[in-house]
Design a protein around this motif. Sequence first.
Motif, PDB file in Angstrom:
ATOM      1  N   ALA A  45      -0.959   7.299  -5.097  1.00 18.37           N
ATOM      2  CA  ALA A  45      -0.838   5.983  -5.025  1.00 18.37           C
ATOM      3  C   ALA A  45      -1.507   5.260  -5.831  1.00 18.37           C
ATOM      4  CB  ALA A  45      -0.568   5.647  -3.711  1.00 18.37           C
ATOM      5  N   ALA A  46      -3.095   5.540  -5.949  1.00 19.70           N
ATOM      6  CA  ALA A  46      -3.940   4.207  -6.533  1.00 19.70           C
ATOM      7  C   ALA A  46      -3.548   4.479  -7.698  1.00 19.70           C
ATOM      8  CB  ALA A  46      -5.596   5.147  -6.329  1.00 19.70           C
ATOM      9  N   LEU A  47      -3.262   5.287  -8.290  1.00 18.91           N
ATOM     10  CA  LEU A  47      -3.113   5.518 -10.098  1.00 18.91           C
ATOM     11  C   LEU A  47      -1.824   4.680  -9.995  1.00 18.91           C
ATOM     12  CD1 LEU A  47      -2.930   9.543 -10.242  1.00 18.91           C
ATOM     13  CD2 LEU A  47      -4.543   7.900 -11.610  1.00 18.91           C
ATOM     14  N   SER A  48      -0.908   4.526  -8.909  1.00 14.31           N
ATOM     15  CA  SER A  48       0.105   3.912  -9.641  1.00 14.31           C
ATOM     16  C   SER A  48      -0.253   2.306  -9.940  1.00 14.31           C
ATOM     17  CB  SER A  48       1.543   3.734  -8.578  1.00 14.31           C
ATOM     18  OG  SER A  48       2.706   2.978  -8.395  1.00 14.31           O
ATOM     19  N   ALA A  49      -0.968   1.985  -8.820  1.00 15.25           N
ATOM     20  CA  ALA A  49      -1.239   0.598  -8.199  1.00 15.25           C
ATOM     21  C   ALA A  49      -2.511  -0.109  -9.426  1.00 15.25           C
ATOM     22  CB  ALA A  49      -2.040   0.559  -6.720  1.00 15.25           C
ATOM     23  N   MET A  50      -3.021   0.546 -10.334  1.00 12.14           N
ATOM     24  CA  MET A  50      -4.468   0.791 -11.033  1.00 12.14           C
ATOM     25  C   MET A  50      -2.739   0.524 -12.960  1.00 12.14           C
ATOM     26  SD  MET A  50      -7.354   3.210 -10.788  1.00 12.14           S
ATOM     27  CE  MET A  50      -6.742   4.363  -9.957  1.00 12.14           C
ATOM     28  N   LYS A  51      -1.837   1.231 -12.224  1.00 11.33           N
ATOM     29  CA  LYS A  51      -1.165   0.962 -13.843  1.00 11.33           C
ATOM     30  C   LYS A  51      -0.168  -0.366 -13.639  1.00 11.33           C
ATOM     31  CE  LYS A  51       1.137   4.400 -15.497  1.00 11.33           C
ATOM     32  NZ  LYS A  51       2.285   5.354 -15.043  1.00 11.33           N
ATOM     33  N   HIS A  52      -0.139  -0.638 -12.565  1.00 16.68           N
ATOM     34  CA  HIS A  52       0.559  -2.035 -12.418  1.00 16.68           C
ATOM     35  C   HIS A  52      -0.467  -2.612 -12.221  1.00 16.68           C
ATOM     36  CE1 HIS A  52       3.282  -5.039 -10.858  1.00 16.68           C
ATOM     37  NE2 HIS A  52       2.481  -5.348 -10.032  1.00 16.68           N
ATOM     38  N   SER A  53      -1.576  -3.266 -12.275  1.00 18.26           N
ATOM     39  CA  SER A  53      -2.425  -3.968 -11.796  1.00 18.26           C
ATOM     40  C   SER A  53      -3.468  -4.068 -13.151  1.00 18.26           C
ATOM     41  CB  SER A  53      -3.525  -4.456 -10.440  1.00 18.26           C
ATOM     42  OG  SER A  53      -4.073  -3.101 -10.327  1.00 18.26           O
ATOM     43  N   SER A  54      -3.858  -3.248 -13.625  1.00 21.57           N
ATOM     44  CA  SER A  54      -4.228  -3.222 -14.504  1.00 21.57           C
ATOM     45  C   SER A  54      -6.477  -3.820 -14.119  1.00 21.57           C
ATOM     46  CB  SER A  54      -3.966  -3.834 -15.746  1.00 21.57           C
ATOM     47  OG  SER A  54      -2.901  -3.235 -16.308  1.00 21.57           O
ATOM     48  N   SER A  55      -6.582  -2.929 -12.328  1.00 24.81           N
ATOM     49  CA  SER A  55      -7.712  -3.099 -11.914  1.00 24.81           C
ATOM     50  C   SER A  55      -7.741  -1.866 -11.443  1.00 24.81           C
ATOM     51  CB  SER A  55      -7.338  -3.493 -11.137  1.00 24.81           C
ATOM     52  OG  SER A  55      -8.341  -4.614 -10.237  1.00 24.81           O
ATOM     53  N   VAL A  56      -9.323  -1.918 -10.848  1.00 20.00           N
ATOM     54  CA  VAL A  56      -9.111  -0.956  -9.860  1.00 20.00           C
ATOM     55  C   VAL A  56      -9.064  -1.434  -8.250  1.00 20.00           C
ATOM     56  CG1 VAL A  56     -11.614  -0.122  -9.003  1.00 20.00           C
ATOM     57  CG2 VAL A  56     -11.674  -1.145 -10.732  1.00 20.00           C
ATOM     58  N   VAL A  57      -8.321  -0.151  -8.125  1.00 20.38           N
ATOM     59  CA  VAL A  57      -7.668  -0.739  -6.236  1.00 20.38           C
ATOM     60  C   VAL A  57      -8.460   0.066  -5.166  1.00 20.38           C
ATOM     61  CG1 VAL A  57      -5.859  -1.008  -7.478  1.00 20.38           C
ATOM     62  CG2 VAL A  57      -6.435   1.373  -6.322  1.00 20.38           C
ATOM     63  N   VAL A  58      -8.567   0.016  -3.892  1.00 18.72           N
ATOM     64  CA  VAL A  58      -8.472   0.760  -2.654  1.00 18.72           C
ATOM     65  C   VAL A  58      -7.575   0.567  -1.986  1.00 18.72           C
ATOM     66  CG1 VAL A  58     -11.366  -0.760  -2.799  1.00 18.72           C
ATOM     67  CG2 VAL A  58      -9.647  -1.832  -1.925  1.00 18.72           C
ATOM     68  N   THR A  59      -7.779   1.556  -1.172  1.00 17.25           N
ATOM     69  CA  THR A  59      -6.285   1.950  -0.019  1.00 17.25           C
ATOM     70  C   THR A  59      -6.471   1.030   0.934  1.00 17.25           C
ATOM     71  OG1 THR A  59      -6.500   4.001  -0.875  1.00 17.25           O
ATOM     72  CG2 THR A  59      -4.742   3.715   1.245  1.00 17.25           C
ATOM     73  N   ALA A  60      -5.734  -0.094   1.299  1.00 21.13           N
ATOM     74  CA  ALA A  60      -6.077  -1.110   2.387  1.00 21.13           C
ATOM     75  C   ALA A  60      -5.447   0.287   3.795  1.00 21.13           C
ATOM     76  CB  ALA A  60      -5.461  -2.280   2.264  1.00 21.13           C
ATOM     77  N   SER A  61      -3.858   1.020   3.314  1.00 21.60           N
ATOM     78  CA  SER A  61      -3.246   1.642   4.708  1.00 21.60           C
ATOM     79  C   SER A  61      -2.255   2.253   4.409  1.00 21.60           C
ATOM     80  CB  SER A  61      -2.997   1.175   5.720  1.00 21.60           C
ATOM     81  OG  SER A  61      -2.159   0.181   5.500  1.00 21.60           O
ATOM     82  N   ILE A  62      -2.497   3.184   4.658  1.00 20.61           N
ATOM     83  CA  ILE A  62      -1.247   4.626   4.640  1.00 20.61           C
ATOM     84  C   ILE A  62       0.076   3.906   5.591  1.00 20.61           C
ATOM     85  CG2 ILE A  62      -0.531   6.761   4.613  1.00 20.61           C
ATOM     86  CD1 ILE A  62      -3.233   7.415   3.412  1.00 20.61           C
ATOM     87  N   ASP A  63       0.783   3.114   5.316  1.00 21.21           N
ATOM     88  CA  ASP A  63       1.562   2.616   6.567  1.00 21.21           C
ATOM     89  C   ASP A  63       2.591   3.627   7.478  1.00 21.21           C
ATOM     90  OD1 ASP A  63       0.389  -0.073   5.804  1.00 21.21           O
ATOM     91  OD2 ASP A  63       1.856   0.423   3.976  1.00 21.21           O
ATOM     92  N   SER A  64       3.139   4.352   6.845  1.00 18.87           N
ATOM     93  CA  SER A  64       3.577   5.409   7.331  1.00 18.87           C
ATOM     94  C   SER A  64       3.859   6.585   5.829  1.00 18.87           C
ATOM     95  CB  SER A  64       4.829   4.745   7.541  1.00 18.87           C
ATOM     96  OG  SER A  64       6.146   4.485   5.852  1.00 18.87           O
ATOM     97  N   VAL A  65       4.264   7.628   7.099  1.00 17.68           N
ATOM     98  CA  VAL A  65       4.499   9.097   6.187  1.00 17.68           C
ATOM     99  C   VAL A  65       5.254   9.324   7.259  1.00 17.68           C
ATOM    100  CG1 VAL A  65       2.835  11.216   5.566  1.00 17.68           C
ATOM    101  CG2 VAL A  65       1.807   9.364   5.791  1.00 17.68           C
ATOM    102  N   ASP A  66       5.905  10.485   6.611  1.00 20.14           N
ATOM    103  CA  ASP A  66       7.433  11.314   7.021  1.00 20.14           C
ATOM    104  C   ASP A  66       7.226  12.222   5.873  1.00 20.14           C
ATOM    105  OD1 ASP A  66       8.108   9.106   9.085  1.00 20.14           O
ATOM    106  OD2 ASP A  66       9.065   8.454   6.894  1.00 20.14           O
ATOM    107  N   PHE A  67       6.446  13.883   7.639  1.00 15.24           N
ATOM    108  CA  PHE A  67       6.848  14.486   7.215  1.00 15.24           C
ATOM    109  C   PHE A  67       8.046  15.404   6.996  1.00 15.24           C
ATOM    110  CE2 PHE A  67       1.942  14.099   7.500  1.00 15.24           C
ATOM    111  CZ  PHE A  67       2.028  14.652   6.231  1.00 15.24           C
ATOM    112  N   LEU A  68       9.372  15.733   5.882  1.00 13.15           N
ATOM    113  CA  LEU A  68      10.644  16.076   5.950  1.00 13.15           C
ATOM    114  C   LEU A  68      10.455  17.882   6.341  1.00 13.15           C
ATOM    115  CD1 LEU A  68      11.893  12.943   4.334  1.00 13.15           C
ATOM    116  CD2 LEU A  68      11.689  13.384   6.898  1.00 13.15           C
ATOM    117  N   SER A  69      10.174  18.430   5.292  1.00 15.26           N
ATOM    118  CA  SER A  69      10.486  19.823   5.232  1.00 15.26           C
ATOM    119  C   SER A  69       8.799  20.530   4.725  1.00 15.26           C
ATOM    120  CB  SER A  69      10.760  20.293   4.523  1.00 15.26           C
ATOM    121  OG  SER A  69      10.715  19.548   3.388  1.00 15.26           O
ATOM    122  N   SER A  70       8.453  21.452   4.823  1.00 14.07           N
ATOM    123  CA  SER A  70       6.571  21.422   4.120  1.00 14.07           C
ATOM    124  C   SER A  70       7.373  22.316   2.779  1.00 14.07           C
ATOM    125  CB  SER A  70       6.838  23.137   5.628  1.00 14.07           C
ATOM    126  OG  SER A  70       7.531  24.055   5.130  1.00 14.07           O
TER     127      SER A  70
END
Length: 160
Positions: A45-70
């Motif tokens: 997620a950080a890599l994706s956001a950095m590519k979009h913004s051409s900037s250093v990023v920080v994680t503000a929140s992990i809003d949801s995580v759904d573990f559907l299978s292992s």
Amino acid sequence: MNMLEQAYPVDRSRTIQTKLVLPPDTNHMQTIFGGKVLAFIDEIAALSAMKHSSSVVVTASIDSVDFLSSATVGDALSLEAIVTSTGRTSMEVYVKVHSTNLLTGVKTLTTESFLTMVAVDENGKPKPVPGVIPETEEEKRLYTTAVLRKEYRKNRALVK
């Protein structure tokens, strides 16, 4: 043109990684630890956001995580992340994780997650990010529904 008037196609942020599930990544059932998957998700997620913004990023929140299978030892995990919408300084990032049994070729969706990343300047202060332009049907659906997820995040903050 200032940053708030600038926008890039969602595809600019698309990031794909493949990880092999190894024995140290797993529990006594030989399935991957959820925390290990979360670490992979946060990184991509950080890599994706950095590519979009051409900037250093920080994680503000992990809003949801759904573990559907292992996933089990020997599986390949394919992670894909895209920036689905933006605020002034924040970016919502969608991450999906598939596991593939490399012996049988069976591919399974294991995890879906939404995170909020914030672009920061050299002093660690939030800085403006460009908008996104959704192109595919999935991108348009995620872009359209982002307002509902943003409202949910706001409401969640009220009940703390």
